[in-house]
Design an enzyme around this catalytic site. Structure first.
Site, short mmCIF file in Angstrom:
data_model
loop_
_atom_site.label_atom_id
_atom_site.label_comp_id
_atom_site.label_asym_id
_atom_site.label_seq_id
_atom_site.Cartn_x
_atom_site.Cartn_y
_atom_site.Cartn_z
CB CYS A 2 21.96 17.24 16.62
SG CYS A 2 22.39 15.67 15.89
NE ARG A 27 17.51 19.66 19.77
CZ ARG A 27 16.49 19.95 18.98
NH1 ARG A 27 15.47 20.61 19.46
NH2 ARG A 27 16.49 19.58 17.72
CD1 TRP A 75 20.95 9.86 18.59
CD2 TRP A 75 19.91 10.88 20.26
NE1 TRP A 75 20.18 8.94 19.23
CE2 TRP A 75 19.53 9.52 20.25
CE3 TRP A 75 19.36 11.73 21.23
CZ2 TRP A 75 18.64 8.99 21.17
CZ3 TRP A 75 18.47 11.19 22.13
CH2 TRP A 75 18.11 9.84 22.11
CG ASN A 99 20.76 20.09 14.69
OD1 ASN A 99 21.87 19.76 15.06
ND2 ASN A 99 19.92 20.78 15.42
N GLY A 100 20.17 17.30 11.30
CA GLY A 100 19.37 16.80 10.19
C GLY A 100 20.13 15.76 9.41
CD GLU A 480 0.00 3.87 25.32
OE1 GLU A 480 0.08 2.96 26.15
OE2 GLU A 480 0.55 4.98 25.48
CE LYS A 484 -0.23 7.58 27.79
NZ LYS A 484 0.80 6.67 27.48
CD GLU A 487 -0.14 6.89 31.89
OE1 GLU A 487 0.97 6.78 32.42
OE2 GLU A 487 -0.28 7.02 30.65
CG HIS A 503 -16.74 -13.63 24.48
ND1 HIS A 503 -17.43 -14.78 24.17
CD2 HIS A 503 -16.14 -13.23 23.33
CE1 HIS A 503 -17.23 -15.09 22.90
NE2 HIS A 503 -16.45 -14.14 22.36
CE LYS A 599 8.75 10.05 30.86
NZ LYS A 599 7.57 9.75 30.05
C1 F6R Z 1 2.64 5.37 30.66
C2 F6R Z 1 4.04 5.11 30.93
C3 F6R Z 1 4.37 3.90 31.71
C4 F6R Z 1 5.71 3.31 31.24
C5 F6R Z 1 6.13 2.18 32.17
C6 F6R Z 1 7.40 1.51 31.70
O1 F6R Z 1 2.43 6.55 29.97
O2 F6R Z 1 4.89 5.87 30.57
O3 F6R Z 1 3.37 2.95 31.65
O4 F6R Z 1 5.58 2.85 29.95
O5 F6R Z 1 6.32 2.65 33.47
O6 F6R Z 1 8.43 2.44 31.62
P1 F6R Z 1 9.68 2.23 30.69
O7 F6R Z 1 9.21 2.26 29.28
O8 F6R Z 1 10.60 3.36 31.04
O9 F6R Z 1 10.26 0.90 31.07
#
Ligand code: F6R
Length: 604
Positions: A2, A27, A75, A99-100, A480, A484, A487, A503, A599
């Site tokens: 929120c 948010r 939210w 909030n909270g 993961e 990271k 990327e 292997h 994104k």
């Molecule tokens: C990596 C990243 C991407 C997403 C992928 C799927 O940091 O953000 O690998 O995880 O493009 O995206 P969503 O989760 O939005 O379906």
């Protein structure tokens, strides 16, 4: 999460509140509202959905002269996103935004109901305003009534309260949720949950600490600390750039989002962990009737969450769990059987490949569920059921807090299914619940850890590649960690199950191959250790992440000892995020907007 705004001043109340709520949209919210008090007259407006709905409702409201006002984006946690549940909440002559979570709200509500109070909403917040008015009837001043109210509240909160009994004053309190007060030369006061809404309206700001409370009027700002001592406020200058204000003092959105993880995980757990089990208000247990397999499908980081979750579903719920990369599933002519629950995981809810697999599963007649961070996204609208991860908007392209909340929700979901299938003893369930409650703590970052990782990062700027290795759920975490790093540093990295090195991949081991070894104490420590020793014997440069000191490592990031491997998982997740970020900073890359990436990937 929120958002809160408040204003005491002349002529601008409507604009300050609405613009402020707009700034807090990031948010995440599903309803919004404001209440404005001019003399004896309260005007309040609420709307479900986007802020534009509220803006339309207040179009004809044109307050002039002095006014005080409070506003809120909600939210939903306790109760659905409806107008009645939206803030501000009214008593008889006072309004509150919050909030909270008020942990003891049910107790207070029961008592007030016995006293004859009628509640209009399902929220925990509404108890605050009624409790205040109960005390107002007997205490000497509204402030004493407010103090008395706070003394009875347990939980986390940021509160603003306006009352006709003191129509030029806003009462405030902060404990665990953010709240800032800004002041300007015209003696106006502005409140907000973060810096950005204050820019343009305030010159100096007071960052409230937990336990702080008090009141503001045009002529006063009275501040008290948790010992009820009247203290002098310490103001600092407000940043003038909105972008840097949104980063709240962090260098990058990614850094801010890494640090935010404790809060957003708390939000993800809210109302879902109960005394003796897990509750998802949004799920009907019948969704799991006749299900013999859970198929998890996603892309990228969300795929890693799916893979980690598959271990948890099989371990706790004793249900077969398979995992698919969405772009692969689409064209492999998969066998989609009706006794399978099809679960898609997506931060955005818009990823084209994942969305298409959801359509395929629906067309094949499977029951479907989406774990998503964005309400009303395409996947949420399409799936039979959805669970929101409540991470708030993630701005850094490299996902951090979204993954953290996905993992929290998926862990809870595995226990929820275990509950339905009766596969865990009471004692085992209690152990899981206890560990889950500790997750927000496990991801809190201490300065020493961040500084250590920052210093270490200078040794990992070259080389011919990275192996991230781990076993069990630490294998998807290794994947993961490698993603990271790729990327945002553009360095080559791969994630592997530790046991797979011999292997083939171990052939690459030499001092210029960096191994980031995830070595949890509570899960297969000795097995992982042997694998790391094999790499160390071939002279790979080893950075071990573990609570147990390991003398074969070149570098060592010490994590805390926990009694549940998932707590180790979450703490190591943070260490990996920070390591990638600090390497990226040293390489001079754009941390928040790495090259070639978007994104939301809405194309195939
Ligand atoms: C990596 C990243 C991407 C997403 C992928 C799927 O940091 O953000 O690998 O995880 O493009 O995206 P969503 O989760 O939005 O379906």
């Amino acid at each position: 999460m929120c958002g809160i705004v408040g204003f005491v001043g002349t002529n601008k109340v409507k604009d300050v509140l609405l613009d402020g709520l707009k700034e807090l949209e990031y948010r995440g919210y599903d309803s919004a509202g404001i209440a404005v008090l001019q003399g004896e007259q309260f005007s309040s407006y609420k709307a479900v959905g986007k802020l534009d709905n509220l803006v339309q409702k207040v179009a004809d409201f044109k307050p002039k002269g002095f006014a005080i006002g409070i506003g809120h984006t909600r939210w939903a946690t306790h109760g659905k996103p409806t107008e009645l549940n939206a803030h501000p909440h009214l008593g008889t002559s006072s309004y509150v935004v919050h909030n909270g979570i008020i942990e003891n709200y049910q107790e207070i509500k029961n008592q007030l109901t016995q006293d004859g109070v009628r509640f209009l909403s399902q929220t925990d917040t509404e108890v605050i305003v009624h409790l205040f008015e109960k005390h107002l009837a007997v205490e000497k001043t509204p402030f004493e009534a407010f103090e008395k109210t706070l003394s009875e509240l347990e939980g986390a909160y940021a509160i603003l309260l306006a009352t006709k009994s003191m129509p030029d004053t806003i009462f405030f309190a902060k404990n665990g949720s953010p709240m800032i007060v800004g002041v300007n030369d015209e003696n106006e006061k502005v409140f907000a949950s973060s810096d950005a809404p204050l820019i343009g309206h305030a010159k100096d700001v007071l960052y409230l600490s937990d336990g702080d409370y008090g009141y503001v009027s045009p002529t006063e700002l009275q501040l008290f600390n948790s010992d009820a001592k009247n203290i002098k406020p310490t103001f600092s200058p407000l940043p003038t750039s909105k972008l840097s204000a949104q980063k709240e003092g962090f260098r990058f959105f990614m850094e801010k989002e890494i640090y935010e993880q404790s809060d957003v995980i708390s939000d993800a757990l809210l109302g879902r962990i109960q005394d003796d089990g897990i509750n998802f208000d949004e799920l009907d247990p019948a969704l799991f009737d006749g299900i013999n397999e859970i198929k998890l499908c996603a892309c990228g980081t969300s795929y890693h969450a799916a893979l980690a979750a598959s271990y948890l579903f099989e371990r706790y719920a004793k249900v077969r769990a398979s995992v698919e990369i969405a772009s692969e599933l689409r064209y492999k002519e998969p066998l989609l059987l009706k006794d399978t629950l099809f679960v898609v995981i997506s931060q955005s809810g818009e990823t084209a490949d994942t969305l298409e697999t959801l359509k395929m599963a629906k067309a094949a007649g499977l029951k479907t569920l989406v774990i998503c961070n964005v309400d009303n996204s395409s996947m949420v609208r399409l799936a039979d059921a959805s669970v929101l991860t409540r991470a708030g908007i993630e701005k850094g392209v490299a996902s951090t807090k979204a993954f953290a909340t996905q993992m929290s929700v998926l862990w809870m979901l595995s226990l929820y299914v275990a509950q339905i299938r009766d596969t865990l003893t009471k004692k085992a369930m209690q152990k899981q619940l206890h560990a889950l409650r500790e997750v927000p703590n496990s991801v809190k970052i201490n300065d020493a850890l961040h500084e250590k990782i920052r210093r270490l990062s200078k040794r990992y700027l070259h080389g011919h590649g990275f192996f991230f290795i781990g076993r069990d759920v630490f294998f998807p975490l290794a994947l993961e960690g490698a993603l990271k790093l790729k990327e945002i540093t553009y360095l080559h990295a791969e994630g592997y199950p530790s046991g797979e090195m011999k292997h083939g991949p171990i052939a690459m081991a030499d001092p210029e191959l960096f191994t980031i070894a995830l070595m949890p104490k509570t899960l297969l420590y000795d097995k992982t250790k042997s694998n790391v020793e094999e790499l160390s014997a071939r002279d790979s440069t080893i950075c071990a992440i573990s609570p147990v000191t390991f003398d074969k490592a070149d570098d060592f990031i010490q994590t805390k000892s926990h009694d549940h491997y998932m707590l180790e998982f979450f703490e190591m997740m943070v260490a990996l995020q920070l390591l990638s970020m600090e390497i990226s900073v040293r390489l001079g890359n754009d941390v928040d907007m790495p090259r070639n990436l978007a994104k939301s990937v809405t194309v195939e």
